[in-house]
Design a protein around this motif. Sequence first.
Motif, PDB file in Angstrom:
ATOM      1  N   LEU A   1       2.653  -2.082 -10.208  1.00 25.92           N
ATOM      2  CA  LEU A   1       1.585  -1.883  -9.236  1.00 25.92           C
ATOM      3  C   LEU A   1       2.089  -2.124  -7.811  1.00 25.92           C
ATOM      4  O   LEU A   1       1.736  -1.394  -6.886  1.00 25.92           O
ATOM      5  N   TYR A   2       2.899  -3.168  -7.634  1.00 27.10           N
ATOM      6  CA  TYR A   2       3.463  -3.454  -6.306  1.00 27.10           C
ATOM      7  C   TYR A   2       4.375  -2.309  -5.858  1.00 27.10           C
ATOM      8  O   TYR A   2       4.367  -1.903  -4.687  1.00 27.10           O
ATOM      9  N   THR A   3       5.171  -1.794  -6.791  1.00 26.54           N
ATOM     10  CA  THR A   3       6.061  -0.668  -6.470  1.00 26.54           C
ATOM     11  C   THR A   3       5.244   0.561  -6.100  1.00 26.54           C
ATOM     12  O   THR A   3       5.553   1.264  -5.123  1.00 26.54           O
ATOM     13  N   ASP A   4       4.178   0.819  -6.871  1.00 22.81           N
ATOM     14  CA  ASP A   4       3.308   1.961  -6.576  1.00 22.81           C
ATOM     15  C   ASP A   4       2.679   1.821  -5.187  1.00 22.81           C
ATOM     16  O   ASP A   4       2.545   2.809  -4.451  1.00 22.81           O
ATOM     17  N   THR A   5       2.279   0.606  -4.835  1.00 22.45           N
ATOM     18  CA  THR A   5       1.676   0.369  -3.525  1.00 22.45           C
ATOM     19  C   THR A   5       2.619   0.778  -2.404  1.00 22.45           C
ATOM     20  O   THR A   5       2.218   1.431  -1.432  1.00 22.45           O
ATOM     21  N   LEU A   6       3.876   0.391  -2.537  1.00 22.66           N
ATOM     22  CA  LEU A   6       4.860   0.759  -1.508  1.00 22.66           C
ATOM     23  C   LEU A   6       5.073   2.271  -1.470  1.00 22.66           C
ATOM     24  O   LEU A   6       5.050   2.892  -0.403  1.00 22.66           O
TER      25      LEU A   6
ATOM     26  N   ALA B   1       4.513   3.583  11.056  1.00 25.79           N
ATOM     27  CA  ALA B   1       5.944   3.291  11.102  1.00 25.79           C
ATOM     28  C   ALA B   1       6.655   3.906   9.895  1.00 25.79           C
ATOM     29  O   ALA B   1       6.083   4.033   8.807  1.00 25.79           O
ATOM     30  N   LYS B   2       7.912   4.271  10.105  1.00 24.75           N
ATOM     31  CA  LYS B   2       8.772   4.717   9.012  1.00 24.75           C
ATOM     32  C   LYS B   2       9.465   3.476   8.464  1.00 24.75           C
ATOM     33  O   LYS B   2      10.217   2.806   9.172  1.00 24.75           O
ATOM     34  N   VAL B   3       9.207   3.156   7.174  1.00 25.64           N
ATOM     35  CA  VAL B   3       9.590   1.858   6.625  1.00 25.64           C
ATOM     36  C   VAL B   3      10.443   2.013   5.378  1.00 25.64           C
ATOM     37  O   VAL B   3      10.219   2.902   4.550  1.00 25.64           O
ATOM     38  N   ALA B   4      11.413   1.113   5.240  1.00 24.50           N
ATOM     39  CA  ALA B   4      12.204   1.000   4.023  1.00 24.50           C
ATOM     40  C   ALA B   4      12.267  -0.458   3.606  1.00 24.50           C
ATOM     41  O   ALA B   4      12.205  -1.360   4.447  1.00 24.50           O
ATOM     42  N   VAL B   5      12.382  -0.679   2.307  1.00 23.63           N
ATOM     43  CA  VAL B   5      12.480  -2.024   1.747  1.00 23.63           C
ATOM     44  C   VAL B   5      13.663  -2.069   0.792  1.00 23.63           C
ATOM     45  O   VAL B   5      13.869  -1.141   0.008  1.00 23.63           O
TER      46      VAL B   5
ATOM     47  N   GLY C   1       5.069 -11.383   1.067  1.00 21.09           N
ATOM     48  CA  GLY C   1       5.088 -11.156   2.505  1.00 21.09           C
ATOM     49  C   GLY C   1       5.724  -9.839   2.877  1.00 21.09           C
ATOM     50  O   GLY C   1       5.224  -9.106   3.741  1.00 21.09           O
ATOM     51  N   GLY C   2       6.837  -9.508   2.227  1.00 22.15           N
ATOM     52  CA  GLY C   2       7.532  -8.266   2.533  1.00 22.15           C
ATOM     53  C   GLY C   2       6.743  -7.034   2.171  1.00 22.15           C
ATOM     54  O   GLY C   2       6.732  -6.039   2.919  1.00 22.15           O
ATOM     55  N   VAL C   3       6.073  -7.068   1.021  1.00 22.83           N
ATOM     56  CA  VAL C   3       5.266  -5.916   0.597  1.00 22.83           C
ATOM     57  C   VAL C   3       4.094  -5.712   1.550  1.00 22.83           C
ATOM     58  O   VAL C   3       3.817  -4.591   1.983  1.00 22.83           O
TER      59      VAL C   3
ATOM     60  N   ARG D   1      -0.386 -13.488   5.004  1.00 24.71           N
ATOM     61  CA  ARG D   1      -0.977 -13.515   6.347  1.00 24.71           C
ATOM     62  C   ARG D   1       0.091 -13.258   7.415  1.00 24.71           C
ATOM     63  O   ARG D   1      -0.142 -12.545   8.397  1.00 24.71           O
ATOM     64  N   GLU D   2       1.245 -13.870   7.233  1.00 20.89           N
ATOM     65  CA  GLU D   2       2.327 -13.686   8.199  1.00 20.89           C
ATOM     66  C   GLU D   2       2.809 -12.242   8.214  1.00 20.89           C
ATOM     67  O   GLU D   2       3.096 -11.675   9.276  1.00 20.89           O
ATOM     68  N   GLY D   3       2.902 -11.630   7.029  1.00 19.07           N
ATOM     69  CA  GLY D   3       3.309 -10.229   6.958  1.00 19.07           C
ATOM     70  C   GLY D   3       2.311  -9.310   7.628  1.00 19.07           C
ATOM     71  O   GLY D   3       2.684  -8.365   8.338  1.00 19.07           O
TER      72      GLY D   3
END
Length: 448
Positions: free
Chosen positions: A98-103, A29-33, A16-18, A317-319
């Motif tokens: 892959l998830y890290t690359d996506t972000l 938006a300027k985003v950080a995780v 959800g967070g990703v 979906r919620e994200g």
Amino acid sequence: MPQYDYDLFTIGAGSGGVRASRISASHGAKVAVAEEYRVGGTCVIRGCVPKKMLVYGAHFAEDIEDAQHFGWTIEGKSFDWKKLRDHVQNDVTRLEGLYTDTLQNNDVTVFDERATISGPNEVTLASGKVVTAKYILVCTGARPFVPEFPGSEHGITSNEAFHLDDIPKHIIIAGGGYIANEFAGIFNEFGSKVCIVNRSDQLLRGYDESLRDRLLQISLMKGIEFKFNTTFKSIEKQEDGRLLVTMQNGDQQLTDQVMFATGRVPNIEGLGLDNVGVEMGDGGAIKVDEYSKTNVDSIYAVGDVTDRIQLTPVAIREGQAFADTVFGGTPKTVDYSFVPSAVFSHPPIAAVGMTESEARMKLGGVKVYTSDFRAMKNVIASRNERSLYKMICDEATDKIVGIHMIGPESPEIMQAAAVAVKAGLTKADFDDTVAIHPSMAEELVLLK
């Protein structure tokens, strides 16, 4: 207007967070995780993805046995748990990358550390760095619940099951939900003697009773033991390393491993939610409205940390809906009706819509259609394992309100069937569709 370091700060880089972070960034938006463990969350790192890989590995135990009925001779067969375990973990690492690359490809800043909420628009990182954000999104998910009793520290959860040094010769699994039944099937196929201990007399609450009964019958045939209406009293570690488990009903068993699959609880401890007065619901879940907003206007939450459906596709979906609403200028909500689900047991279960009992209580008049059959592959393999498909229809409208299946590839078949149920199709619509023959899925359009 106040100035912030980020438009959005997401705590937790699970599914959800990703998704929320990536889509928010695509909206400008300027985003950080911040993620304190590994990017990917429960599903990718220690949940449905590695578990499904173990399910695939476990299926080969029966496939190799069945192959001889199809003319194959397989000599010198053996199973290497460590080889499978390591292959699975290598792929988990690949997916994490892959998830890290996506972000990063979407210009999302990733902090590899814990973050806590220190104000309505402020987050403090474990390093001491303080950052501000117009919106804060909590996506910290949930973790396995471990009951407290003498010796409970000797048990493991699904988190640790993926990293065992060896397959236990005997394992006791506490719980009757999908995680308990899935790992019971996995360990059983890998050669463990499995015993499920459940506090009630029912498996898989929420699924149709016919499917629950069928899974129990098949599991018993496969050699899985069940102890119902009891819980653990104590676990004592023996000198040889085995565990002496004492039940509340007085039963005792020596086992090599105990695994708790007794539900999951939201990860909210130490997040600082109390610092800003975020309201919590039953069991510690974060209370949110239909747009995933908490009672604090700047703080939102999605996924398993909330009091909604705990499924990875739902969190995604919620994200997505959050990002489109807050940054995309198109307010969206998630429709929680007719959400399909699956249990990757042996054999698997899949379902969408109301069970027969739910439909009768809500609608009164219903029509139930079933198909009870042996898959062709099981017939040739002399495997006495029957599949069951069940369709529930509103008697007044002929509309399908539920489909329930247990049998080979049921989740794969259900995905397409769920689209039809969600679209409001009728039994006549299925009857009018030509069957694909020979297939298991054709039973859905031949139900009588």
